[in-house]
Design an enzyme around this catalytic site. Structure first.
Site, PDB file in Angstrom:
ATOM      1  N   LYS A 136       1.030  -1.118   0.111  1.00 13.84           N
ATOM      2  CA  LYS A 136       0.055   0.094  -0.017  1.00 13.84           C
ATOM      3  C   LYS A 136       0.821   1.228   0.227  1.00 13.84           C
ATOM      4  O   LYS A 136       1.667   1.528   1.159  1.00 13.84           O
ATOM      5  CB  LYS A 136      -0.917  -0.189   1.327  1.00 13.84           C
ATOM      6  CG  LYS A 136      -1.901   1.255   1.454  1.00 13.84           C
ATOM      7  CD  LYS A 136      -2.657   1.193   2.508  1.00 13.84           C
ATOM      8  CE  LYS A 136      -3.366   2.492   2.951  1.00 13.84           C
ATOM      9  NZ  LYS A 136      -4.221   2.187   4.129  1.00 13.84           N
ATOM     10  N   ASP A 195     -13.819   1.911  10.818  1.00 14.84           N
ATOM     11  CA  ASP A 195     -14.084   1.747   9.399  1.00 14.84           C
ATOM     12  C   ASP A 195     -14.189   0.452   9.113  1.00 14.84           C
ATOM     13  O   ASP A 195     -13.872  -0.042   8.113  1.00 14.84           O
ATOM     14  CB  ASP A 195     -13.065   2.461   8.537  1.00 14.84           C
ATOM     15  CG  ASP A 195     -13.566   2.789   6.990  1.00 14.84           C
ATOM     16  OD1 ASP A 195     -14.810   2.976   6.799  1.00 14.84           O
ATOM     17  OD2 ASP A 195     -12.926   2.802   6.239  1.00 14.84           O
ATOM     18  N   THR A 216       3.821   3.706  36.287  1.00 14.79           N
ATOM     19  CA  THR A 216       3.816   2.152  36.881  1.00 14.79           C
ATOM     20  C   THR A 216       2.499   1.615  37.055  1.00 14.79           C
ATOM     21  O   THR A 216       1.565   2.327  37.323  1.00 14.79           O
ATOM     22  CB  THR A 216       4.509   1.878  38.069  1.00 14.79           C
ATOM     23  OG1 THR A 216       3.958   2.866  39.390  1.00 14.79           O
ATOM     24  CG2 THR A 216       6.089   2.401  38.360  1.00 14.79           C
ATOM     25  N   GLU A 255       9.231  -3.581  32.123  1.00 18.02           N
ATOM     26  CA  GLU A 255       8.551  -4.717  32.728  1.00 18.02           C
ATOM     27  C   GLU A 255       7.016  -5.172  31.801  1.00 18.02           C
ATOM     28  O   GLU A 255       7.051  -6.391  31.408  1.00 18.02           O
ATOM     29  CB  GLU A 255       8.161  -4.740  34.007  1.00 18.02           C
ATOM     30  CG  GLU A 255       9.635  -5.063  34.996  1.00 18.02           C
ATOM     31  CD  GLU A 255       9.242  -4.645  36.513  1.00 18.02           C
ATOM     32  OE1 GLU A 255      10.189  -5.012  37.174  1.00 18.02           O
ATOM     33  OE2 GLU A 255       8.346  -4.032  36.669  1.00 18.02           O
TER      34      GLU A 255
END
EC number: 2.7.11.1
Length: 508
Positions: free
Chosen positions: A63, A158, A354, A395
């Site tokens: 594309k 869409d 966090t 993490e």
């Protein structure tokens, strides 16, 4: 025709510099890597071509989005967001996989898997309408994609038959979602006001300029109506006329073929095309509707979320594997983890950087998890590498990044080199000890860690053993793998024995 307008357009910054770029890093010229061939289709924002990888001869779709159509800063951001979202979702079995992105001075190119079976829309036109069984199978796939998007904090905006392609021309071909050009990341409770979508499929609340992810379920309901009848539920000669019919919301179940369609199918359509987004079925609820479940097409037990699936997989890894994944996660490109960054922000409701136990619990609840507190605590402990009591961004990325990304050779080599400080070709006990220190890990039984991985029993880990460890146990893992003390061997045992509670979901 896709519509796109935003109230922010009055403050748009027009891009005047010829050298404006979408991608954060420069790339090779696409024609050095691919031979660009015949045109496959033309959209409002780009043209799709068939392309052939020069090195392998593999066929793909490309594309190409001309930069002359990117008139402002927001247009550039939209293309970048589309790329991030496709990376975020492309491991799902029913989403077109993105292979790579390229950019030059005139265009941005998205290389994707080639689907040669044509559009869902074309098959509807050919058949007029599908049987209920065929329609149920297709709408289940479509709504699973919607559920995957929503669980990841993505609104498609869409959904229409033209944006679903079959991978082959066979009757049993796999259906794949494509074109995320209007998709956005969202947070729970967030509302949008820009009018986007395609006339027949747009939800009434979008026209009223106050909407959320519920609008995707409406669009899927319109697709289901067409799958069963061959015509859209809201029709008129002009766009304003279509919009009036949508706002009126009157459904025709009297014309053919509706008298012969089951009451259960019509009940599902009514609940998906509910004018009130608050009482409209969610994607999760659609998949549990009797019309789908009773046909034995959808599983009778709802699937857990992608976040939960990845956290469960992560909890089954041994300590070294977790550290290695953290190393790899920190080296992944921005476009590969952009979606996960948005997901982290969605769960981190107080923007502290966090995720606390309560935030994780709320986040899992929002995506349909029914875990007990003790199970969530086990997941928290598994992801919290430094045992701080919270999950930081690094993490979180390490715990949720799709495990397929682990298996790329360059990522494995990079991670191995991180641990092999002296470049000897082996990871020694001392080097693991140093790594544990760097990661803030205490009370680690390093001898046991090495023993689990060291296949030739020489007391150290070579690259082959390291790569084997990283590639093992990356499939779906069952509910029993959430035990806090679970190690890699236990997890492999579950996989080998074929747990009947395999978690699949949208990160497949």
């Amino acid at each position: 025709m896709a519509a796109k307008s935003s109230s922010s357009s009055t403050t748009t910054n027009v891009v005047t510099l010829k050298a404006a770029w979408v991608l954060p890093q420069r790339t090779q010229n696409i024609r050095e890597v691919y031979e660009v061939g015949r045109k496959l289709g033309q959209g409002q924002f780009g043209t799709t071509f068939e392309c052939t990888r020069r090195a392998s001869g593999g066929k793909f779709a490309c594309k190409s989005i001309p930069k002359r159509k990117l008139l402002c800063k927001e247009d550039y951001e939209d293309v970048w967001r589309e790329i991030q979202i496709m990376h975020h979702l492309s491991e799902h079995a029913n989403v077109v996989r993105i292979e790579g992105t390229y950019e030059d001075s005139t265009a941005v190119h998205l290389v994707m898997e080639l689907c040669e079976g044509g559009e869902l829309f074309d098959r509807i036109v050919q058949k007029g309408h599908y049987s209920e069984r065929q329609a149920a199978r297709l709408i289940k796939t479509i709504v699973e994609v919607v559920e995957a998007c929503h669980s990841l904090g993505v609104m498609h905006r869409d959904l229409k038959p033209e944006n679903f392609l079959f991978d082959t021309i066979d009757e049993d071909a796999k259906l794949k979602a494509t074109d995320f050009g209007l998709s956005v990341f969202y947070k729970p409770g967030e509302s949008f006001c820009d009018v986007v979508g395609s006339p027949y499929y747009v939800a009434p609340e979008v026209l009223r300029k106050l909407y959320g992810p519920e609008s995707d379920v409406w669009s899927a309901g319109v697709i289901l109506y067409i799958l069963l009848s061959g015509v859209p539920p809201f029709w008129a000669e002009s766009e304003p006329g279509i919009f009036r019919q949508i706002l009126l919301g009157k459904l025709d179940f009297h014309s053919e073929p509706w008298p012969s369609i089951s009451d259960s199918a019509k009940d599902l359509i009514r609940k998906m095309l509910d004018q009130n987004p608050k009482t409209r079925l969610t994607a999760h609820e659609v998949l549990r509707h009797p019309w789908i479940v009773d046909d034995n097409i959808a599983p009778d037990k709802p699937l857990d979320s992608a976040v939960l699936s990845r956290l469960k997989q992560f909890s089954a890894m041994n300590k070294l594997k977790k550290m290695a994944l953290r190393v790899i996660a920190e080296r992944l490109s921005e476009e590969e983890i952009g979606g996960l960054k948005e997901l982290f922000k969605m769960i981190d409701t107080d923007n502290s950087g966090t995720i606390t136990f309560d935030e994780l619990k709320d986040g899992l609840k929002r995506v349909g998890s029914e875990l007990m507190e003790s199970e969530i605590k086990d997941l928290m402990d598994a992801a919290d590498i430094d045992k701080s009591g919270t999950i930081d961004y690094g993490e979180f990325i390490a715990a949720t990044v799709h495990l397929n990304k682990l298996e790329r050779e360059e990522n494995l080599v990079s991670a191995f080199s991180y641990f092999d400080k002296d470049g000897s070709g082996y990871i020694t006990l001392d080097e693991i000890q140093q790594a544990c220190k760097d990661f803030g890990l205490d009370d680690i039984h390093i001898d046991d860690m090495i023993k689990e991985i060291d296949q030739d029993n020489d007391g150290q880990i070579d690259y082959g053993e390291f790569a084997a460890m990283m590639r093992k146990g990356n499939g779906g893992i069952g509910r029993r793998t959430m035990r806090k003390t679970l190690n890699l061997r236990d997890a492999l045992g579950l996989v080998d024995n074929g747990s009947n509670q395999v978690i699949e979901g949208y990160f497949k």
